[in-house]
Design a protein around this motif. Structure first.
Motif, PDB file in Angstrom:
ATOM      1  N   THR A 256      -3.555 -15.749  11.603  1.00  0.00           N
ATOM      2  CA  THR A 256      -3.007 -15.427  12.925  1.00  0.00           C
ATOM      3  C   THR A 256      -1.683 -14.685  12.854  1.00  0.00           C
ATOM      4  N   HIS A 257      -1.085 -14.614  11.673  1.00  0.00           N
ATOM      5  CA  HIS A 257       0.193 -13.921  11.528  1.00  0.00           C
ATOM      6  C   HIS A 257       0.123 -12.959  10.333  1.00  0.00           C
ATOM      7  N   PRO A 258      -0.651 -11.898  10.448  1.00  0.00           N
ATOM      8  CA  PRO A 258      -0.743 -10.943   9.331  1.00  0.00           C
ATOM      9  C   PRO A 258       0.577 -10.207   9.134  1.00  0.00           C
ATOM     10  N   THR A 259       0.800  -9.778   7.900  1.00  0.00           N
ATOM     11  CA  THR A 259       2.017  -9.019   7.591  1.00  0.00           C
ATOM     12  C   THR A 259       1.746  -7.525   7.475  1.00  0.00           C
ATOM     13  N   VAL A 260       0.469  -7.129   7.558  1.00  0.00           N
ATOM     14  CA  VAL A 260       0.083  -5.718   7.554  1.00  0.00           C
ATOM     15  C   VAL A 260      -1.055  -5.527   8.549  1.00  0.00           C
ATOM     16  N   ALA A 261      -1.323  -4.275   8.865  1.00  0.00           N
ATOM     17  CA  ALA A 261      -2.494  -3.920   9.672  1.00  0.00           C
ATOM     18  C   ALA A 261      -3.501  -3.252   8.750  1.00  0.00           C
ATOM     19  N   CYS A 262      -4.688  -3.846   8.644  1.00  0.00           N
ATOM     20  CA  CYS A 262      -5.684  -3.376   7.684  1.00  0.00           C
ATOM     21  C   CYS A 262      -6.992  -3.052   8.401  1.00  0.00           C
ATOM     22  N   PRO A 263      -7.566  -1.859   8.178  1.00  0.00           N
ATOM     23  CA  PRO A 263      -8.853  -1.519   8.812  1.00  0.00           C
ATOM     24  C   PRO A 263      -9.997  -2.417   8.369  1.00  0.00           C
ATOM     25  N   VAL A 264      -9.887  -3.035   7.191  1.00  0.00           N
ATOM     26  CA  VAL A 264     -10.954  -3.912   6.722  1.00  0.00           C
ATOM     27  C   VAL A 264     -11.006  -5.183   7.567  1.00  0.00           C
ATOM     28  N   LYS A 265      -9.874  -5.707   7.927  1.00  0.00           N
ATOM     29  CA  LYS A 265      -9.789  -6.891   8.791  1.00  0.00           C
ATOM     30  C   LYS A 265      -9.256  -6.429  10.147  1.00  0.00           C
ATOM     31  N   ARG A 266     -10.183  -6.120  11.028  1.00  0.00           N
ATOM     32  CA  ARG A 266      -9.826  -5.463  12.284  1.00  0.00           C
ATOM     33  C   ARG A 266      -9.005  -6.354  13.208  1.00  0.00           C
ATOM     34  N   ARG A 267      -9.035  -7.666  12.983  1.00  0.00           N
ATOM     35  CA  ARG A 267      -8.217  -8.541  13.827  1.00  0.00           C
ATOM     36  C   ARG A 267      -6.726  -8.299  13.634  1.00  0.00           C
ATOM     37  N   SER A 268      -6.376  -7.705  12.488  1.00  0.00           N
ATOM     38  CA  SER A 268      -4.962  -7.441  12.222  1.00  0.00           C
ATOM     39  C   SER A 268      -4.466  -6.169  12.900  1.00  0.00           C
ATOM     40  N   LEU A 269      -5.387  -5.355  13.435  1.00  0.00           N
ATOM     41  CA  LEU A 269      -4.998  -4.093  14.062  1.00  0.00           C
ATOM     42  C   LEU A 269      -4.501  -4.332  15.485  1.00  0.00           C
ATOM     43  N   GLY A 270      -3.503  -3.582  15.880  1.00  0.00           N
ATOM     44  CA  GLY A 270      -3.000  -3.638  17.248  1.00  0.00           C
ATOM     45  C   GLY A 270      -2.135  -4.832  17.562  1.00  0.00           C
ATOM     46  N   ARG A 271      -1.797  -5.644  16.588  1.00  0.00           N
ATOM     47  CA  ARG A 271      -0.968  -6.822  16.858  1.00  0.00           C
ATOM     48  C   ARG A 271       0.505  -6.458  16.984  1.00  0.00           C
ATOM     49  N   ASP A 272       0.984  -5.650  16.064  1.00  0.00           N
ATOM     50  CA  ASP A 272       2.403  -5.307  16.052  1.00  0.00           C
ATOM     51  C   ASP A 272       2.534  -3.896  15.490  1.00  0.00           C
ATOM     52  N   PRO A 273       3.061  -2.966  16.267  1.00  0.00           N
ATOM     53  CA  PRO A 273       3.173  -1.585  15.766  1.00  0.00           C
ATOM     54  C   PRO A 273       4.133  -1.444  14.591  1.00  0.00           C
ATOM     55  N   ARG A 274       4.948  -2.460  14.332  1.00  0.00           N
ATOM     56  CA  ARG A 274       5.894  -2.378  13.218  1.00  0.00           C
ATOM     57  C   ARG A 274       5.256  -2.729  11.878  1.00  0.00           C
ATOM     58  N   LEU A 275       4.055  -3.302  11.899  1.00  0.00           N
ATOM     59  CA  LEU A 275       3.403  -3.674  10.647  1.00  0.00           C
ATOM     60  C   LEU A 275       2.938  -2.429   9.902  1.00  0.00           C
ATOM     61  N   PRO A 276       3.116  -2.393   8.577  1.00  0.00           N
ATOM     62  CA  PRO A 276       2.619  -1.239   7.815  1.00  0.00           C
ATOM     63  C   PRO A 276       1.100  -1.177   7.849  1.00  0.00           C
ATOM     64  N   LEU A 277       0.571   0.027   7.969  1.00  0.00           N
ATOM     65  CA  LEU A 277      -0.874   0.242   8.018  1.00  0.00           C
ATOM     66  C   LEU A 277      -1.390   0.469   6.604  1.00  0.00           C
ATOM     67  N   ILE A 278      -2.376  -0.326   6.209  1.00  0.00           N
ATOM     68  CA  ILE A 278      -2.946  -0.222   4.871  1.00  0.00           C
ATOM     69  C   ILE A 278      -3.802   1.036   4.774  1.00  0.00           C
ATOM     70  N   ASP A 279      -3.544   1.829   3.758  1.00  0.00           N
ATOM     71  CA  ASP A 279      -4.369   3.003   3.462  1.00  0.00           C
ATOM     72  C   ASP A 279      -5.424   2.565   2.453  1.00  0.00           C
ATOM     73  N   VAL A 280      -6.593   2.211   2.955  1.00  0.00           N
ATOM     74  CA  VAL A 280      -7.641   1.651   2.107  1.00  0.00           C
ATOM     75  C   VAL A 280      -8.235   2.744   1.224  1.00  0.00           C
ATOM     76  N   THR A 281      -8.276   2.460  -0.072  1.00  0.00           N
ATOM     77  CA  THR A 281      -8.856   3.400  -1.028  1.00  0.00           C
ATOM     78  C   THR A 281     -10.362   3.176  -1.101  1.00  0.00           C
ATOM     79  N   PRO A 282     -11.177   4.185  -0.775  1.00  0.00           N
ATOM     80  CA  PRO A 282     -12.633   3.992  -0.845  1.00  0.00           C
ATOM     81  C   PRO A 282     -13.100   3.846  -2.285  1.00  0.00           C
ATOM     82  N   ALA A 283     -14.121   3.029  -2.481  1.00  0.00           N
ATOM     83  CA  ALA A 283     -14.676   2.795  -3.814  1.00  0.00           C
ATOM     84  C   ALA A 283     -16.193   2.717  -3.704  1.00  0.00           C
ATOM     85  N   PRO A 284     -16.918   3.230  -4.709  1.00  0.00           N
ATOM     86  CA  PRO A 284     -18.386   3.186  -4.654  1.00  0.00           C
ATOM     87  C   PRO A 284     -18.939   1.768  -4.553  1.00  0.00           C
ATOM     88  N   ALA A 285     -18.251   0.811  -5.159  1.00  0.00           N
ATOM     89  CA  ALA A 285     -18.735  -0.573  -5.138  1.00  0.00           C
ATOM     90  C   ALA A 285     -18.311  -1.325  -3.888  1.00  0.00           C
TER      91      ALA A 285
END
Length: 278
Positions: A120-149
């Motif tokens: 309930t208190h994420p320290t980043v905003a991550c596209p993988v865990k969408r619940r963390s998005l839009g909570r706080d605009p000050r949180l750093p946005l994770i740049d997810v590296t795509p991987a074949p696996a």
């Protein structure tokens, strides 16, 4: 230690102890209740290990998508690629990417770490865990590296278990280089070096002539007697200052040199000799 109710706490050692075998050093000291604090050689800084995608960097577990400049912050400082202000800014920035403990370690020393974008208190905003998005605009946005696996396990789960042997040679509870680590580590190391100097001055432990016997086992045994005697000497000196038998407590004699009066003393050769009666 526990049977005798001896207190345990932080444990500091020099950089050679990281190379010790876990079963002969790292695991036993943690089982006794000690909490090691490590310093690292420059070739040990940066990524020190991984588990299910999580990265062990400078003794702390981080997100696998930690930006590269934050990964090598301390190594870049020591190689003079960045200044101390830049290093501090990068170390503060990567605190948001740190995995968080979910609960205290269990009886086997295993601990469960929470993903930084989970809960309930994420320290980043991550596209993988969408619940963390839009909570706080000050949180750093994770740049997810795509991987074949696909995403690593630490990203697919809310929390992850770390057994006590995972990263045990380098993992520590305090962030390496920051104020709490500096306070505890250097305070303990100064005490160790003080006792080393005391034992060298009073027991001459650095001179092999004080142990005229062959073999590392015999040398180690005699050295342990010298260390024990140095410890006994310190305890006896302390007990001698206590108030006993109705006598008042007294201060221990100082080993410092007496200060010379600057009004009637100058260093040898500083002033030319004057003739008698001049």
């Amino acid at each position: 230690m526990r049977r005798r109710n001896y207190p345990t706490g932080w444990l500091a050692a020099d950089r050679a102890y990281n190379a010790a075998l876990p079963e002969t050093f790292h695991i036993p000291v943690r089982d006794l209740g000690y909490r090691p604090i490590w310093d690292y050689r420059i070739d040990q800084l940066g990524i020190q290990g991984s588990h299910a995608g999580a990265l062990l960097i400078d003794g702390t577990w981080y997100c696998p998508n930690l930006p590269p400049p934050l990964t090598t912050a301390t190594a870049d400082l020591l190689t003079k690629k960045i200044d101390k202000h830049t290093w501090r800014a990068r170390v503060d920035a990567r605190a948001s990417y740190r995995l968080r403990p979910k609960a205290a370690p269990d009886h086997r020393g295993a601990r469960r770490m929470l993903c930084l974008a989970a809960g309930t208190h994420p320290t980043v905003a991550c596209p993988v865990k969408r619940r963390s998005l839009g909570r706080d605009p000050r949180l750093p946005l994770i740049d997810v590296t795509p991987a074949p696996a696909g995403h690593p396990e630490v990203c697919r789960r809310e929390s992850l278990a770390f057994t006590r042997d995972i990263g045990i040679r380098h993992w520590q509870e305090l962030d390496h280089g920051l104020a709490p680590w500096v306070h505890h580590y250097f305070w303990l190391r100064n005490r160790v070096e003080h006792f080393n100097g005391y034992a060298k001055d009073h027991e001459a432990i650095e001179h092999s002539r004080t142990r005229r016997i062959r073999g590392i086992a015999a040398q180690s045994l005699l050295l342990s007697f010298q260390i024990a005697h140095a410890n006994h000497r310190k305890l006896a000196a302390w007990l001698d200052t206590l108030q006993t038998n109705g006598l008042p407590a007294r201060r221990r004699p100082s080993n410092r040199h007496k200060l010379k009066n600057p009004h009637d003393w100058t260093p040898s050769g500083y002033l030319p000799d004057t003739a008698p009666g001049a």
